[in-house]
Design an enzyme around this catalytic site. Structure first.
Site, PDB file in Angstrom:
ATOM      1  N   TRP A 147       0.822  -1.204   0.000  1.00 10.85           N
ATOM      2  CA  TRP A 147       0.000   0.000   0.000  1.00 10.85           C
ATOM      3  C   TRP A 147       0.859   1.259   0.000  1.00 10.85           C
ATOM      4  CZ3 TRP A 147      -2.006   2.971   4.673  1.00 10.85           C
ATOM      5  CH2 TRP A 147      -1.084   2.952   5.725  1.00 10.85           C
ATOM      6  N   ASP A 148       2.146   1.090   0.305  1.00 10.36           N
ATOM      7  CA  ASP A 148       3.055   2.228   0.323  1.00 10.36           C
ATOM      8  C   ASP A 148       2.977   3.029  -0.963  1.00 10.36           C
ATOM      9  OD1 ASP A 148       3.933   0.025   2.054  1.00 10.36           O
ATOM     10  OD2 ASP A 148       5.612   1.315   2.576  1.00 10.36           O
ATOM     11  N   GLU A 177      -0.154  -1.602  12.533  1.00 14.72           N
ATOM     12  CA  GLU A 177       0.144  -3.033  12.506  1.00 14.72           C
ATOM     13  C   GLU A 177       0.452  -3.605  13.885  1.00 14.72           C
ATOM     14  OE1 GLU A 177       1.743  -3.428   7.929  1.00 14.72           O
ATOM     15  OE2 GLU A 177       3.173  -2.854   9.485  1.00 14.72           O
ATOM     16  N   LYS A 202       1.356   1.924  16.099  1.00 14.09           N
ATOM     17  CA  LYS A 202       2.580   1.959  15.314  1.00 14.09           C
ATOM     18  C   LYS A 202       2.692   3.229  14.488  1.00 14.09           C
ATOM     19  CE  LYS A 202       5.074  -0.370  11.571  1.00 14.09           C
ATOM     20  NZ  LYS A 202       5.092  -1.501  10.615  1.00 14.09           N
ATOM     21  N   GLN A 203       1.599   3.600  13.830  1.00 11.87           N
ATOM     22  CA  GLN A 203       1.648   4.728  12.906  1.00 11.87           C
ATOM     23  C   GLN A 203       0.239   5.280  12.718  1.00 11.87           C
ATOM     24  OE1 GLN A 203       2.862   3.496   8.951  1.00 11.87           O
ATOM     25  NE2 GLN A 203       1.785   1.563   9.140  1.00 11.87           N
TER      26      GLN A 203
END
Length: 771
Positions: A353-354, A490, A559-560
């Site tokens: 997905w980056d 994640e 995580k993000q």
């Protein structure tokens, strides 16, 4: 003369430091000791003088600029050269080709991964002393400077931007002395040129000092698939050359490769090898100056679009970030972007997905032809997406794209990690990327013929993936849940109603319904209903925030960015106070060692909410993982993937969407420009919108829009002349839009850009709002 000056200066400084009393004592010492101290002073002076002379006279007088990054010492994070087809970290032992992989897609160990080609065409000049290296971002070249005796040596490497199959390493040696000098040039002998775990070598031959290799990948991704063949040629490096006095000599080393992948080389391996030989011999006849000129011109065409900022720190990071992404992709080779760029095997070289979430948005704005290639990579692999959907117990419908993709589009994520099974938001991410490109190009033909099948398949999958939940006592109505997923965060697996997953699913469903209705394409009546009824749990605390998922325990580390992405890029409708609450809360629980994209998204959201102090703080955090003089991205503060262009993509969005305030709408672009801290000018060049290309230049109190070109007519077909439309600006302070005919400067405030009919020059819907 210079050495004598150095000895006298250093001796004088040392003697003065001793003070008058010490001087008196020294004068009283025996004459026999004076020669010893004199010699000591001379020796120390000579050493220091030689060091000073080396710094100021041996090293080339280069200074870093926003487009020229210079290193005087060896860097732990060297840059790479690439052209979107092949790439290599400079002077490394590997070369990678986009699309060349080895390994089974289902193996637990040695799974499908980017195949490494041994790099044996990098010349090393024996005993030469290197003084500096420079990455020229504008020209796409990397040059190192060294010296040996009276010979100055320049070594320049580039991945030819125009001829995608070619790498060049040119060595220029200039002897300014009175005697001839013989140089010994060799390759790195630690590299085994004909051994690789990723390749099976079929044939190796040497002809006239050049090496020709034919090899296949060691194992195809699917059991019964044919092998991928690669044929390549390179110049044998080991040789000896004498440079006559007052003469310049140039040696050129080439690497040239082709595969039998579709739209590349011949499917027949023997014909492939023959073609490579012939083409390699032909390019050897071309002058290096001509090859370099065409390469620089191709990069120059790319740099018609870009980002300029008058900020000494930010400017080189911006340029290096865009360079790294562009070096990993091209418009005439259908492939996608990997987190570790094309120059590494980080994350096995897989596509995540980056690409669609972090790197694609800026590429779409500045290079829509490349963005179309990135999406075509997905469109060409829908068969495997359909298979993955049906592989689940519920046998989902439509297209469920893999979390990790490489050659075939099958799921190649490591079996030890649950992300491949549960990160279902990837399909919504692809739909969102399609939406962005469609809004920018307004190309109905592309949507109908190329994009719609994938988009329809994604929304069909989402419809089959959600779960209908009946209204319970005390609830007014039913809703839909998404059960058993992993979101952008994640750290949390197998959760229900993850905020980002539900958000991107709702965005995809709304877009499918919108496009289908507008273009009279087949859609499901359920899509718009599901989009409005997907559940987004809220906390019961004050202040109220979006929970990252059902039963999320407040203050659990994430995580993000996940919830924060609901505000940007997804732009889901929500109360301003709720959005501020989300930003404030999740900034306190996000792992500080997480990937940099989190801080980029925070910065963009704070800019939209006009909190410039918090935006500036997150801007600083967004590029703190950039390393060394070449501004190479790494994944996190603790390390991780090298050449991490995912971080570069998130960072660039701060400028293309954050400080410009640009938001993409169905029939217009919205801007609300601001300036980064400590800058007075920000320019985003080559914004592509509906056939027009324009520059946006933000000043302290004004904004300038300059038209570059217009290149298609009302039918969406390309044309070099404006035919039917104008580019118009609509400002809050004006009742009538202004046509951009060449360049126009307006006060710095929110405005819209919209396409206007030439037959009705001032046509803009009066109900159009700044939103």
């Amino acid at each position: 003369t210079q050495s004598t000056w150095g000895v006298e200066l250093i001796g004088s400084v040392l003697f003065d430091m001793m003070g008058s009393e010490e001087q008196r004592k020294m004068r009283q010492r025996s004459r026999a000791k004076k020669p010893f101290f004199a010699m000591l002073f001379v020796a120390v002076g000579l050493v220091l003088c030689m060091a000073i002379y080396s710094v100021f006279h041996t090293r080339p007088r280069l200074q870093s600029t926003p487009n020229l990054l210079v290193a005087y010492d060896e860097s732990d994070h060297p840059p790479f050269v690439g052209n979107g087809y092949l790439a290599t970290i400079v002077e490394s032992d590997t070369i990678y080709i986009a699309g060349l992989y080895s390994g089974s897609g289902t193996a637990a160990d040695d799974a499908s991964h980017r195949a490494a080609i041994p790099s044996c065409f990098n010349p090393i000049v024996h005993n030469a002393k290197r003084s500096a290296c420079a990455l020229d971002i504008e020209k796409g070249t990397y040059t190192c400077f060294s010296e040996l005796k009276s010979v100055s040596i320049n070594q320049t490497i580039f991945a030819h931007r125009d001829n995608r199959h070619l790498l060049v390493h040119a060595v220029t040696m200039q002897n300014t002395g009175a005697t001839d000098v013989t140089l010994h040039i060799k390759r790195d002998e630690k590299i085994d040129c004909f051994s690789s775990d990723d390749l099976h070598f079929s044939s190796v031959s040497e002809e006239d000092g050049d090496i020709f290799v034919l090899a296949s990948n060691a194992e195809p991704e699917r059991e019964h698939d044919p092998y991928t063949w690669v044929a390549y040629a390179f110049t044998n490096v080991t040789q000896q050359v004498t440079v006559p006095s007052n003469t310049s000599v140039e040696l050129v080393f080439h690497f040239y490769a082709k595969t039998n992948l579709p739209n590349d080389g011949s499917p027949n391996k023997y014909r492939l090898m023959s073609d490579v030989k012939n083409e390699y011999r032909n390019l050897q006849q071309q002058k290096t100056s001509s090859l370099l000129a065409h390469h620089i011109a191709a990069w120059g065409a790319l740099w018609q679009s870009g980002i300029d900022i008058d900020h000494a720190v930010l400017a080189p990071v911006v340029n290096a970030s865009l360079y790294a992404i562009l070096s990993s992709v091209r418009s005439d080779w259908i492939w996608s972007l990997s987190p570790g760029s094309l120059s590494t095997s980080a994350y096995e070289g897989h596509v995540f997905w980056d690409c669609e979430t972090w790197m694609f948005p800026t590429v779409a704005v500045l290079y829509p032809d490349i963005a179309q290639t990135l999406l075509q990579y997905r469109f060409d692999r829908v068969d495997e997406a359909a298979k993955k959907a049906r592989s689940y117990k519920r046998r989902y419908k439509g297209y469920m794209f893999p979390w990790e993709s490489s050659v075939t589009g099958m799921e190649v994520g490591p079996v030890a990690f649950p992300s491949g099974a549960n990160e279902h938001h990837i399909s919504g991410d692809i739909a969102f990327a399609i939406k962005q490109l469609y809004y920018l190009t307004r190309n109905d033909k592309w949507m109908k013929e190329d994009a719609w099948d994938a988009l329809h398949g994604i929304c069909t999958f989402i419809e089959s993936r959600v779960t209908y939940v009946k209204a319970e006592a005390g609830q007014e109505d039913f809703y839909y849940s998404v059960i058993g997923v992993m979101g952008a965060d994640e750290f949390a697996d197998n959760v229900t109603n993850n905020a980002f997953t539900n958000g991107v699913f709702a965005t995809a469903l709304r877009f499918c319904s919108e496009v289908g209705s507008s273009l009279n394409l087949s859609i499901s009546a359920n899509w718009s209903i599901i989009a409005e009824r997907l559940r987004f749990p809220l906390s019961k605390t004050s202040p109220v925030v979006h929970l990252e998922y059902e039963n999320y325990k407040l203050y659990s580390k994430v995580k993000q960015a996940d919830v924060v992405l609901l505000g940007f890029p997804l732009e889901l409708p929500m109360d301003t106070q709720l959005r501020q609450n989300d930003l404030n809360f999740y900034s306190t629980v996000t792992d500080d060692n997480g990937p940099a994209m989190t801080f980029s998204m925070h910065a963009i959201s704070w800019l939209e909410l006009k909190d410039t102090a918090k935006a500036s703080a997150d801007l600083l955090k967004s590029y703190r993982t950039v390393q060394g003089p070449f501004h190479v991205w790494v994944e996190s503060l603790s390390g991780g993937a090298n050449q991490f262009i995912t971080g570069a993509g998130g960072f660039l969005q701060i400028f293309t969407f954050g400080y410009t305030g640009m938001r993409l709408r169905k029939d217009h672009l919205l801007f609300d420009p601001q300036l980064p801290p400590d800058s007075t000018r920000l320019s985003v060049r080559g914004i592509h919108y509906s056939g027009f290309t324009f520059d946006l230049i933000i000043h302290t109190s004004t904004v300038t829009v300059t038209l570059q070109q217009h290149h298609h007519n009302s039918n969406g077909e390309h044309s070099q002349q404006p035919i039917d439309f104008n580019l118009c600006i609509y400002m809050e302070s004006s009742n009538e839009p202004v046509v951009v005919r060449d360049s126009i400067t307006i006060p710095r405030s929110a405005f819209l850009i919209k396409i206007c009919s030439k037959n009705s020059t001032y046509y803009v819907e009066k109900e159009l709002k700044m939103e």
